[in-house]
Design a protein around this motif. Sequence first.
Motif, PDB file in Angstrom:
ATOM      1  N   PRO A 623       0.818  -1.223   0.000  1.00 39.89           N
ATOM      2  CA  PRO A 623       0.000   0.000   0.000  1.00 39.89           C
ATOM      3  C   PRO A 623       0.846   1.264   0.000  1.00 39.89           C
ATOM      4  CG  PRO A 623       0.005  -1.024   2.170  1.00 39.89           C
ATOM      5  CD  PRO A 623       0.704  -1.977   1.250  1.00 39.89           C
ATOM      6  N   SER A 635       5.915   1.692  -6.197  1.00 44.39           N
ATOM      7  CA  SER A 635       5.569   2.155  -4.866  1.00 44.39           C
ATOM      8  C   SER A 635       6.722   2.959  -4.278  1.00 44.39           C
ATOM      9  CB  SER A 635       5.266   0.969  -3.957  1.00 44.39           C
ATOM     10  OG  SER A 635       5.273   1.348  -2.596  1.00 44.39           O
ATOM     11  N   LYS A 674      -4.743  -9.616   2.225  1.00 45.23           N
ATOM     12  CA  LYS A 674      -4.855  -8.176   2.407  1.00 45.23           C
ATOM     13  C   LYS A 674      -3.792  -7.704   3.395  1.00 45.23           C
ATOM     14  CE  LYS A 674      -9.826  -7.966   1.418  1.00 45.23           C
ATOM     15  NZ  LYS A 674     -11.153  -7.525   1.916  1.00 45.23           N
TER      16      LYS A 674
END
Length: 741
Positions: A623, A635, A674
């Motif tokens: 993330p 990222s 996740k």
Amino acid sequence: MRSAKLFYFGGAVIIVVAGYLIAPRPHLHAQQGASVQISANDIGGVVSSSKGPEAGVWVIAETTDLPTRYIKEVVTDDRGRYLVPDLPKAKYTVWARGYGLVDSPKVQTEPGKLVDLKPSVAPDTKTAAQYYPGNYWFSLLEVPGKNEFPGTGATGNGISPSVQTQGQWIHLIKTDSCESCHQLGNKYTRTIPSEFSNLDPAQAWMRRVQSGQAGPLMMNGLGQLGPKRATQLFGDWTTRIAKGELPTEAPPRPQGIERNVVITQWDWADPKAYLHDEISTDKRNPNVNANGLIYGSPEESRDYLPVLDPVHSTTSQVKTQYHEDTPGQPKPLMASPIWGDEPIWDSHTTVHNPMFDERARLWFTARIRPADNPAYCKAGSSLPSAQIAPSQRSGRQLEVYDPATKQISMIDTCFGTHHLLFAEDANKTLWTSSGGGGGIVGWLNTKAWDKTHDAEKSQGWTALVLDTNGNGKRDAYVEGEQKVATLPSGESLGTASAVNAVADPTKDTRLNAAFYGLGISKDGMVWGTVLGFPGGVIRLNPGPNPAETALAEYYEVPWNNPKAPVWGFSPRGMDVDSNGVVWMALASGHLASFDRSKCKGPLNGPKATGQQCPEGWTLYQTPGPKFKNVTLSGSADSHYYDWVDRFDTLGLGKDTPIVTGNSSDSLIALVNGKFVVLRVPYPMGFFAKGMDGRIDDPKTGWKGKGVWTTWGTRTPFHSETGKGTYPKVVHFQVRPDPLAH
């Protein structure tokens, strides 16, 4: 002036203030703090702003009353309530911090008290962004476009001709060069020190990179990128920020299980030292050393092991050993804005990685002598390993410390050591990585060493040989030059191809590589990462006589491979789970897994030289924001190492892989596909490397276990608290809910 926008969704009003999304909040009574049930050693209450209770914000309790600084941090629940559990008796400073807010006033209190905290809503995005992790600011860096590669050098576009692709440039500004040592994007690095303000932006960056004892290392990294273009781009980045450019994204507040985390920190070592790793237990058995001392590795900075007693919050040191002629640290290349001309690092041993055995003895990689190896390592020796793959130099060797006797023994090895890990075998074999250089992988038979204390007869090493003739055994092999560029310690700079030999269909092939990361699966296979671009992972089958029988398989990270759905690059740290799946941190901004059982094609033979099993790889994009001008991956977070929680010491499930978020102040766990982000809110600048999990008391649930790590940055003085900041031990725990005792 604060701007606000109203949006209507499902009958509810959603408010956006200063660019931060704020969900509707229920009203609480003024005495809501009374609903938080605390014990005599807890502090609890409610966090609320002018907009009402604040969910998903941190509460920080800090004290200097104990023998060393102690910090405990928790997160508020969906009603803004918090509970900081199990605090030692002391006076604490307590405050709240959250995205979209300005810190609450600090309150002095003691355990057993209810304390409500009142942060302010950030008046604008500029104010709010001062609390964002470094990766949100680093994402503003303008990465050269794909069409600018390969670089054309100083007389062309300023990018080094050795940098062939945009991805290769990214891997160098992240964990394979710039961010292998510290964050980029924190306040110190996104601004220019006043001492350099008279220089133009590119010159200012050149000068800051030359500062201090790490100057030569940083200049090496700059040289790999191409100094001309890199300093221009970094100068442009800090100039735009100075003129008011702000991150385009805001980090989310902790959600769900992220609100159940409890983080405890202790100062250790000293403010001029830095740490690389810590160890709390035997990684094969997390019950070893329960409630015991934590040991650290200060690498280039100190010739001692820092020690923490987490039960009593006390610290101590164990002096390391080395021979008189062991080299030390260089003087600063140029004066540092923080330390001037002072050489703050004085290590000879450069202790890199510690590891407990089943007897709670501490083994660690350390330089005990100059790099030139003893005669028994070289050609002409009677050692089988030396006869097959003679070794001229090694940058680090081994030491072992027995806490029961307080004695350290030096163990001279022919192979370089960097990381180390015990196998689960009869010889209690201690395998080591070299950091990527040297072309060999070594081991110590600790059972034999315990009996004889004869380092020469207790060690062995092997070249990494692919079965390219496909007959299932190791034969005579061809090899190219072993030319991996390395630091003096032996760590690879990741600049060479792993397969550089001219193929011979009748022979096997030696890799131009060695291990950086290290893992051992339950079936006894030894795995290691290969730094570089795209980099890869090696599976080593030792066989019955590893010096002669060990066979390697090499699997590159999928790159420019049409058979792979996702491409990535440049692994660094790694671990292996209970099912034999290998997990790696990638510079492309992924946590990657490699499952050899999924491979469909031949695992040996002439075509099994890297890209033969794209189907074995799964890449999970981590993330956070991406760099400007990057579309494929990119990222802006950096991931140095990862570790698999095989025994569920954190409480997120067995075999949970956890990767370091080195630019995002976090550890990041992958749970059921996740990511769960475990953020350290204070001081900003948390930067971990290794970690391990320990069970102190299996009968006490979440309180009796947790994951341990340390601040692994070389620059703790770059953190929010600045010069004088100590490295810290960090303990992560996950409780059943945000108010659990």
